[in-house]
Design an enzyme around this catalytic site. Sequence first.
Site, short mmCIF file in Angstrom:
data_model
loop_
_atom_site.label_atom_id
_atom_site.label_comp_id
_atom_site.label_asym_id
_atom_site.label_seq_id
_atom_site.Cartn_x
_atom_site.Cartn_y
_atom_site.Cartn_z
N ASN A 347 -14.44 3.04 -4.07
CA ASN A 347 -13.62 2.08 -3.35
C ASN A 347 -14.40 1.50 -2.18
O ASN A 347 -14.13 1.80 -1.01
CB ASN A 347 -12.32 2.74 -2.89
N ARG A 392 -12.14 -0.65 0.73
CA ARG A 392 -11.56 -1.82 0.07
C ARG A 392 -10.04 -1.81 0.19
O ARG A 392 -9.43 -2.84 0.47
CB ARG A 392 -11.96 -1.89 -1.41
N CYS A 393 -9.42 -0.65 -0.03
CA CYS A 393 -7.96 -0.56 0.09
C CYS A 393 -7.48 -0.98 1.47
O CYS A 393 -6.40 -1.56 1.61
CB CYS A 393 -7.50 0.87 -0.19
N MET A 394 -8.27 -0.66 2.50
CA MET A 394 -7.83 -0.89 3.87
C MET A 394 -8.10 -2.31 4.37
O MET A 394 -7.89 -2.59 5.55
CB MET A 394 -8.53 0.10 4.81
#
Length: 403
Positions: A347, A392-394
């Site tokens: 990620n 990436r999620c954040m």
Amino acid sequence: MNAQLCVDSEVGALTTVLLHRPGAELERLTPRNNDQLLFDALPWVARAQEEHDAFAELLRSRGVEVLLLADLLRETLEVSGAARIQGISSAVDPRRLGHALAQDLAAHLRTLPAPELTRILVAGMTFDELPEIGTAGPPSLVRLMHHGGDFVIDPLPNLLFTRDSSFWIGPRVAIPTLALPARRREASLTDLIYAFHPRFLGVRRAYESHTAPVEGGDVLLLAPGVIAVGVGERTSPAGAEALARSVFEDGLAHTVLAVPIAQQRASMHLDTVCTMVDIDAVVMYPAIRDTLEAFTIRRDDGDARIGGPRPFLEAAAEAMGIDKLRVIDTGLDSVVAEREQWDDGNNTLAVAPGVVVAYERNVETNARLEAAGIEVLRIAGSELGSGRGGPRCMSCPLARAVL
């Protein structure tokens, strides 16, 4: 002012990004509710904030404009009465609270200044914190029967992962439906920010659905006009198809790859097993490298034509117009690869072609990225990762340089 807001790839130089600094909402997590609120552990909030501040500062040091969601929400509530009404309406549920209590609570929230209303919409409110409102009428049975620590308004600890509740395709923003109850209200907050904040005046929507779920962690912009959509725990086949038809109609893409992924916590989104690290390279969990498939959806005479399935790497390279995708595995040892996949080794957030932000703890993955010529900018994530999400999620990119 909005001409510069455009994202047509995963790796073009990042210029503007939306983050959410974790706050009081994480302090709501307890051993009793953390599973329901989708966290694997109770984070040390002060340390999580330190880690997030370092992440934001790293991006700024690379010339990236960092917008913070809570600041945008507060500014929106300060300038727009319609936004206040929309935010309060999404947070106050008469089906849970009963009509009378919900009506009184909504009336109370409308009197609050924007900073306090912002805090409640994000961090929630317990019955202990509920002021004495509507006391002239009969008592609320809901209020009498609930425990003081129960939530009148649920907190949103997963708001940290801004990738899911909005994502950009070209010059337009998509506001999706999130799959799980703990996260559904997040999209209502991003919706009102994009609708009413002056920064986003005139921004058009790429996709908007109130039925079939799609989450931004499942959406990879492989190349201009080419989108991969993971279909699994969080994004449904109907959601992927609806997204494809929408972007075709708006001329935002010519090919969408629908990629089935295992419906399990370890691989909740496509970006937990695969992300772009260069214009022709991905970092990928080796256990799925040879089995990941894709259905290819193309626009054909105004309709969508579906083919496949076929191997994902093959279908992606063809759609991107390249001979093949370079694949960087997250370790050849199966145990190491599984551990680092769980710890968000796949990620990564690209800040430019061949330059990515990654958690420092994924030692093997980061070493393999560097051996392949990728520059790795390491950040700490021991507390941030407790909600199962990496760099990436954040992050929700709002603008990247065109490749």
